[in-house]
Design a protein around this motif. Sequence first.
Motif, PDB file in Angstrom:
ATOM      1  N   GLN A  16       0.827  -1.217   0.000  1.00  0.00           N
ATOM      2  CA  GLN A  16       0.000   0.000   0.000  1.00  0.00           C
ATOM      3  C   GLN A  16       0.862   1.267   0.000  1.00  0.00           C
ATOM      4  OE1 GLN A  16      -3.428   0.380  -0.146  1.00  0.00           O
ATOM      5  NE2 GLN A  16      -3.310  -1.790  -0.663  1.00  0.00           N
ATOM      6  N   GLN A  22      -1.156  10.276  -4.498  1.00  0.00           N
ATOM      7  CA  GLN A  22      -2.408  10.746  -5.097  1.00  0.00           C
ATOM      8  C   GLN A  22      -2.291  12.170  -5.615  1.00  0.00           C
ATOM      9  OE1 GLN A  22      -4.512   8.829  -1.690  1.00  0.00           O
ATOM     10  NE2 GLN A  22      -6.248   8.911  -3.047  1.00  0.00           N
ATOM     11  N   LYS A  23      -1.450  12.967  -4.977  1.00  0.00           N
ATOM     12  CA  LYS A  23      -1.242  14.348  -5.442  1.00  0.00           C
ATOM     13  C   LYS A  23       0.241  14.671  -5.242  1.00  0.00           C
ATOM     14  CE  LYS A  23      -3.519  18.192  -6.624  1.00  0.00           C
ATOM     15  NZ  LYS A  23      -4.870  18.705  -6.615  1.00  0.00           N
ATOM     16  N   VAL A  26       1.242  17.726  -3.018  1.00  0.00           N
ATOM     17  CA  VAL A  26       1.136  17.458  -1.579  1.00  0.00           C
ATOM     18  C   VAL A  26       2.297  16.567  -1.131  1.00  0.00           C
ATOM     19  CG1 VAL A  26      -0.325  16.422   0.214  1.00  0.00           C
ATOM     20  CG2 VAL A  26      -1.366  17.731  -1.640  1.00  0.00           C
ATOM     21  N   ASP A 118      -8.793   7.266  10.076  1.00  0.00           N
ATOM     22  CA  ASP A 118     -10.114   6.944   9.526  1.00  0.00           C
ATOM     23  C   ASP A 118     -10.611   8.107   8.664  1.00  0.00           C
ATOM     24  OD1 ASP A 118     -10.136   4.508  10.757  1.00  0.00           O
ATOM     25  OD2 ASP A 118     -11.418   5.108  12.417  1.00  0.00           O
ATOM     26  N   ALA A 119     -10.358   9.327   9.150  1.00  0.00           N
ATOM     27  CA  ALA A 119     -10.800  10.503   8.386  1.00  0.00           C
ATOM     28  C   ALA A 119     -10.133  10.537   7.006  1.00  0.00           C
ATOM     29  CB  ALA A 119     -10.497  11.785   9.163  1.00  0.00           C
ATOM     30  N   LEU A 120      -8.845  10.176   6.953  1.00  0.00           N
ATOM     31  CA  LEU A 120      -8.142  10.129   5.658  1.00  0.00           C
ATOM     32  C   LEU A 120      -8.768   9.073   4.760  1.00  0.00           C
ATOM     33  CD1 LEU A 120      -4.370  10.242   6.708  1.00  0.00           C
ATOM     34  CD2 LEU A 120      -5.584  12.011   5.471  1.00  0.00           C
ATOM     35  N   GLU A 121      -8.984   7.878   5.327  1.00  0.00           N
ATOM     36  CA  GLU A 121      -9.513   6.758   4.536  1.00  0.00           C
ATOM     37  C   GLU A 121     -10.895   7.086   3.987  1.00  0.00           C
ATOM     38  OE1 GLU A 121      -8.020   3.942   3.716  1.00  0.00           O
ATOM     39  OE2 GLU A 121      -6.222   4.024   4.966  1.00  0.00           O
ATOM     40  N   ILE A 122     -11.733   7.698   4.838  1.00  0.00           N
ATOM     41  CA  ILE A 122     -13.093   8.009   4.392  1.00  0.00           C
ATOM     42  C   ILE A 122     -13.085   9.037   3.271  1.00  0.00           C
ATOM     43  CG2 ILE A 122     -15.256   9.135   5.138  1.00  0.00           C
ATOM     44  CD1 ILE A 122     -14.801   7.596   7.815  1.00  0.00           C
ATOM     45  N   MET A 123     -12.101   9.932   3.300  1.00  0.00           N
ATOM     46  CA  MET A 123     -11.993  10.921   2.210  1.00  0.00           C
ATOM     47  C   MET A 123     -11.557  10.259   0.907  1.00  0.00           C
ATOM     48  SD  MET A 123     -10.056  14.183   3.789  1.00  0.00           S
ATOM     49  CE  MET A 123     -10.516  14.810   5.371  1.00  0.00           C
ATOM     50  N   GLY A 124     -11.101   9.020   0.995  1.00  0.00           N
ATOM     51  CA  GLY A 124     -10.626   8.341  -0.212  1.00  0.00           C
ATOM     52  C   GLY A 124      -9.120   8.454  -0.381  1.00  0.00           C
ATOM     53  N   ILE A 125      -8.425   8.720   0.740  1.00  0.00           N
ATOM     54  CA  ILE A 125      -6.966   8.842   0.683  1.00  0.00           C
ATOM     55  C   ILE A 125      -6.341   7.552   1.211  1.00  0.00           C
ATOM     56  CG2 ILE A 125      -4.970  10.090   1.657  1.00  0.00           C
ATOM     57  CD1 ILE A 125      -6.934  12.559   1.770  1.00  0.00           C
ATOM     58  N   ASN A 126      -5.368   7.042   0.475  1.00  0.00           N
ATOM     59  CA  ASN A 126      -4.624   5.869   0.935  1.00  0.00           C
ATOM     60  C   ASN A 126      -3.703   6.352   2.073  1.00  0.00           C
ATOM     61  OD1 ASN A 126      -2.658   3.919   1.323  1.00  0.00           O
ATOM     62  ND2 ASN A 126      -2.376   3.491  -0.859  1.00  0.00           N
ATOM     63  N   TYR A 130       0.015   8.080   1.925  1.00  0.00           N
ATOM     64  CA  TYR A 130       0.087   9.493   2.283  1.00  0.00           C
ATOM     65  C   TYR A 130       1.040   9.740   3.458  1.00  0.00           C
ATOM     66  CZ  TYR A 130      -1.465  14.015   4.128  1.00  0.00           C
ATOM     67  OH  TYR A 130      -1.499  15.308   4.602  1.00  0.00           O
TER      68      TYR A 130
ATOM     69  N   LEU B  50     -15.226   1.271   6.308  1.00  0.00           N
ATOM     70  CA  LEU B  50     -14.108   1.028   7.236  1.00  0.00           C
ATOM     71  C   LEU B  50     -14.140  -0.408   7.746  1.00  0.00           C
ATOM     72  CD1 LEU B  50     -14.087   4.356   9.273  1.00  0.00           C
ATOM     73  CD2 LEU B  50     -12.471   3.668   7.514  1.00  0.00           C
ATOM     74  N   ARG B  74     -12.950   4.637  -3.761  1.00  0.00           N
ATOM     75  CA  ARG B  74     -12.360   5.953  -3.435  1.00  0.00           C
ATOM     76  C   ARG B  74     -13.169   7.073  -4.089  1.00  0.00           C
ATOM     77  NH1 ARG B  74      -6.628   3.861  -3.314  1.00  0.00           N
ATOM     78  NH2 ARG B  74      -6.448   3.412  -1.116  1.00  0.00           N
ATOM     79  N   ARG B  77     -16.072   7.671  -1.998  1.00  0.00           N
ATOM     80  CA  ARG B  77     -15.668   8.295  -0.727  1.00  0.00           C
ATOM     81  C   ARG B  77     -15.482   9.802  -0.874  1.00  0.00           C
ATOM     82  NH1 ARG B  77     -11.987   3.379   0.781  1.00  0.00           N
ATOM     83  NH2 ARG B  77     -13.296   2.357   2.316  1.00  0.00           N
ATOM     84  N   LYS B  78     -15.141  10.233  -2.093  1.00  0.00           N
ATOM     85  CA  LYS B  78     -14.985  11.681  -2.308  1.00  0.00           C
ATOM     86  C   LYS B  78     -16.327  12.402  -2.205  1.00  0.00           C
ATOM     87  CE  LYS B  78     -10.984  10.984  -5.193  1.00  0.00           C
ATOM     88  NZ  LYS B  78     -10.542  10.800  -6.579  1.00  0.00           N
ATOM     89  N   PHE B  84     -16.646  13.136  12.853  1.00  0.00           N
ATOM     90  CA  PHE B  84     -16.329  12.108  13.853  1.00  0.00           C
ATOM     91  C   PHE B  84     -16.712  12.557  15.262  1.00  0.00           C
ATOM     92  CE2 PHE B  84     -13.712  10.782  10.369  1.00  0.00           C
ATOM     93  CZ  PHE B  84     -13.691   9.400  10.476  1.00  0.00           C
ATOM     94  N   TYR B  90      -6.851  17.336  12.064  1.00  0.00           N
ATOM     95  CA  TYR B  90      -5.414  17.064  12.025  1.00  0.00           C
ATOM     96  C   TYR B  90      -4.687  18.066  12.928  1.00  0.00           C
ATOM     97  CZ  TYR B  90      -7.112  14.333   8.168  1.00  0.00           C
ATOM     98  OH  TYR B  90      -7.835  13.444   7.432  1.00  0.00           O
ATOM     99  N   MET B 105      -6.239  17.919  -1.900  1.00  0.00           N
ATOM    100  CA  MET B 105      -6.018  16.543  -2.349  1.00  0.00           C
ATOM    101  C   MET B 105      -6.789  16.203  -3.626  1.00  0.00           C
ATOM    102  SD  MET B 105      -3.795  15.047  -0.465  1.00  0.00           S
ATOM    103  CE  MET B 105      -3.912  13.341  -0.946  1.00  0.00           C
ATOM    104  N   PHE B 106      -7.973  16.781  -3.786  1.00  0.00           N
ATOM    105  CA  PHE B 106      -8.840  16.288  -4.860  1.00  0.00           C
ATOM    106  C   PHE B 106      -9.231  17.307  -5.916  1.00  0.00           C
ATOM    107  CE2 PHE B 106      -9.839  13.559  -1.139  1.00  0.00           C
ATOM    108  CZ  PHE B 106      -9.264  12.406  -1.648  1.00  0.00           C
ATOM    109  N   ARG B 150     -15.162  20.964   7.282  1.00  0.00           N
ATOM    110  CA  ARG B 150     -14.306  20.085   6.474  1.00  0.00           C
ATOM    111  C   ARG B 150     -15.146  19.040   5.733  1.00  0.00           C
ATOM    112  NH1 ARG B 150      -9.812  16.546   9.491  1.00  0.00           N
ATOM    113  NH2 ARG B 150     -11.666  15.371  10.064  1.00  0.00           N
TER     114      ARG B 150
END
Lengths: 246, 254
Positions: A16, A22-23, A26, A118-126, A130, B50, B74, B77-78, B84, B90, B105-106, B150
């Motif tokens: 992974q 992804q960017k 960044v 979890d917040a990263l994963e839910i956004m679709g970020i590996n 990252y 998850l 993914r 997910r976007k 939470f 962060y 990021m996107f 966010r």
Amino acid sequence: MTNLEHIGAYFNMLGQVFKKPQKWKVFWELLFREIDDLGLKSLGIVTFIAFFVGGVIAIQTALNVDSPFIPKYLIGFATKRSMILEFAPTFMSVILAGKVGSYITSSIGTMRVTEQIDALEIMGINSLNYLVLPKVIAVLLFYPILVILAMFLGIFGGWVAGILTDLFFTEDYIMGIQLEFNPYFVKYAIIKTLVFAFVIVTVASYHGHNVRGGALEVGRASTKAVVWTSVVIILLNYFLTQMLLG
Amino acid sequence: MLEIKNLHKSFGDAHILKGISATFEKGETSLVIGQSGSGKTVFLKCMLGLHTPEEGIIDFDGRIFNGLKENEKRQIRKEIGMVFQGSALYDSMTVEENVMFPLKMFTNKIKQEMLERVNFVLNRVNLHNTNHMYPSELSGGMKKRVAIARAIVMNPKYLFCDEPNSGLDPQTAIVIDNLIREITQEYNITTVINSHDMNSVMEIGDKIVFLKDGLKAWEGTKNDIFKTENEAIVDFVYSSNLYKKVREALLKGQ
């Protein structure tokens, strides 16, 4: 989980981590931040330890080989060889496993238990790609520099120790460090450093990313990461020495 | 619309979700309620991908989430925003950087465009002059607002909230609840909130799904709650004396 399952999960994690970022923009930002956090901020401890270890090697050699049949230039020669072959790559890596490894595990572990991962994963970020890839690249780029610096400082520390203790003369020491210089030994040290740097970041990240629970578990994971990283470094050191010098 | 059909999830021998089905409509604030250990969080985490359910379908507007490849997941997910329980901001980033993060990021927006969008959503959640503050400098309510900002900065189609007002005082909790409802209606989002707070249920629950022991025990609107004879939901809701008295009064027609 059994140890075998942990090894499998570790290699799955690497799958992974080593994916295209992804960017890129960044990624570069993170890479420079990691060079600062993991590399530049380790300069102080590396400088301090290398200088004094070099000094101690020179003093120990001088005190233990005081036979008139052994030339004094051997002190410089032994200091140079010890620093280049073992102390700079291996000793420094074990020190950095403690400093950098625990930092990586605790920072990623805290992100895990506070749901930031979890917040990263839910956004679709590996999250592994990252968080871990910039760290791996940063240490692979910067640790050889740290180790070369440690070599120079160790040898310099040895000379300063000689001056301060009057155990040997500068001319002998300089002759010793110039004697039979083999550039392959530096290459060997850098190869070892690259392997150890990779181990420090990936083992520490694995432990951080797999923390479950709270603050106590983060602390335990940091300790475990440092222990395992040190064990892996020592074992790999044995095999690499056999493979590259044997 | 988000449709869940016959969702099963186990951890070892523990069968947590035992075949839950539910539908969550666009523009509605749906609440998943239940006691601690009823399976709410696992249900939410399955919907978010998850946790991988052993059986069942998670359908995001005709796209079966658990049948998709990782890169297709993914993409969905976007379209998801998530708030939470502990905000999950962060720590190393300022409020502005936290909210800007998904945009960075996107999207390929330039900094100025991103900043405009960030300021817009921060204003929308009534946060002013906090752009350069770190999460550690914010109160619980402010953190929740940043988390909401966010979550909506990318114009999500689906918004999930895990206990959004836990740890907040009652007044702030109502403000956060109302903010979520307003945003849901304003942007026509499918919103699913995980909660065990009865005030939230009564305040913003367009639809309520009650879970008990890994099963859906009851489903209805907030108005149905006072009329229902379902024992499970009656036990849950009327564990509070206040609501017990409200119900008695309602049944007496006062």
